[in-house]
Design an enzyme around this catalytic site. Structure first.
Site, short mmCIF file in Angstrom:
data_model
loop_
_atom_site.label_atom_id
_atom_site.label_comp_id
_atom_site.label_asym_id
_atom_site.label_seq_id
_atom_site.Cartn_x
_atom_site.Cartn_y
_atom_site.Cartn_z
N LYS A 9 41.45 47.70 56.33
CA LYS A 9 41.49 46.29 56.73
C LYS A 9 40.45 46.22 57.75
CE LYS A 9 46.02 45.15 54.98
NZ LYS A 9 47.55 44.84 55.42
N HIS A 159 45.51 48.49 53.68
CA HIS A 159 46.55 48.06 52.33
C HIS A 159 46.61 49.30 51.34
CE1 HIS A 159 47.68 45.93 48.67
NE2 HIS A 159 46.98 46.78 48.15
P1 ADP Z 1 52.37 46.35 52.53
O1 ADP Z 1 51.09 46.12 53.06
O2 ADP Z 1 53.22 47.42 53.53
O3 ADP Z 1 52.58 46.65 51.01
P2 ADP Z 1 53.48 43.63 51.95
O4 ADP Z 1 52.87 43.83 50.60
O5 ADP Z 1 54.94 43.35 51.99
O6 ADP Z 1 53.30 44.93 52.90
O7 ADP Z 1 52.60 42.67 52.74
C1 ADP Z 1 51.16 42.63 52.69
C2 ADP Z 1 50.64 42.37 54.32
O8 ADP Z 1 50.98 41.13 54.68
C3 ADP Z 1 50.95 43.42 55.48
O9 ADP Z 1 50.42 44.52 54.88
C4 ADP Z 1 50.76 42.76 56.52
O10 ADP Z 1 49.40 42.81 56.82
C5 ADP Z 1 51.21 41.26 56.11
N1 ADP Z 1 52.60 40.79 56.57
C6 ADP Z 1 53.54 41.24 55.90
N2 ADP Z 1 54.70 40.53 56.51
C7 ADP Z 1 54.18 39.65 57.32
C8 ADP Z 1 54.72 39.02 58.26
N3 ADP Z 1 56.07 38.68 58.21
N4 ADP Z 1 53.76 38.14 59.13
C9 ADP Z 1 52.64 38.28 58.92
N5 ADP Z 1 52.07 39.51 57.95
C10 ADP Z 1 52.67 39.77 57.45
MG MG Z 2 52.32 45.38 49.38
#
Ligand code: ADP
Ligand code: MG
Length: 192
Positions: A9, A159
């Site tokens: 990112k 990501h």
């Molecule tokens: P991951 O990236 O671990 O797969 P998610 O798919 O749940 O996690 O979330 C996507 C992205 O959203 C995260 O990598 C993070 O950058 C952002 N994110 C997740 N939860 C939050 C939150 N509560 N507040 C702000 N940003 C968040």
């Molecule tokens: Mg995710």
């Protein structure tokens, strides 16, 4: 054999961590089969984080609520709502801004159990919970509360596709078939 998508990112690129982070996957034996540096536009951002993935959006909201609870913070007072769907949509909006805020480095990695292995090397979504030795654990410290107070997404550097279905949906969004290379890495022989 699986393929999975990683996107380093904008915070990773701006901090000059691209090589360091990519190297962690290569050294684990994952094969780099496609890579590019791009500035993401709103169109790609919206496809990558689709508005109709309701389960995922709700889960984003729930993760936010859990994190607030754990930190003994009141989500409703600070965010204006404690409805997981509304919170998730709010976070999705910030995510679109985050991923398109500067250049990113996208790549496809291939290998046995690639999806799970890449997630393991990536670490927990919330950097302050990510184990040392993982990318997010070693290089970041953000939390939902810190991020949401500043009305932004959690800056967690990378990501990585969450499961095989997500990888199969995401890879063609970022790369055409011709951009994905086929070759044998030298270490593959040693593993036979
Ligand atoms: P991951 O990236 O671990 O797969 P998610 O798919 O749940 O996690 O979330 C996507 C992205 O959203 C995260 O990598 C993070 O950058 C952002 N994110 C997740 N939860 C939050 C939150 N509560 N507040 C702000 N940003 C968040
Ligand atoms: Mg995710």
């Amino acid at each position: 054999m699986e393929q999975t998508l990683i996107v380093l990112k904008p915070d990773a690129v701006l901090r000059g961590l691209t090589g360091e982070l990519l190297g962690r996957f290569e050294r684990a034996g994952l094969k780099l089969v496609a890579a590019k540096m791009i500035q993401v536009d709103q169109e790609l951002a919206k496809k990558h984080y689709p508005a109709d993935r309701e389960e995922w959006i709700k889960l984003l909201g729930h993760k936010t609520l859990d994190n607030y609870k754990e930190l003994k913070k009141d989500a409703k007072k600070e965010m204006g709502t404690d409805d997981p769907m509304k919170l998730g949509q709010m976070v999705r909006g910030w995510l679109l801004d985050y991923i398109s805020s500067g250049p990113v480095f996208a790549a496809v990695l291939e290998g046995p159990h690639a999806v799970e292995l890449v997630r393991k090397i990536t670490g927990h979504t919330l950097p302050f919970k990510a184990e040392p030795g993982t990318i997010r654990g070693d290089f970041s410290f953000d939390s939902s509360h810190l991020a949401n107070t500043a009305k932004r997404a959690i800056k967690n550097l990378i990501h990585a596709s969450g499961n095989i279905e997500e990888a199969q949906y995401e890879i063609p969004l970022w790369f055409s078939e011709e951009e994905i290379c086929k070759y044998e890495r030298a270490n593959e022989k040693a593993m036979k």
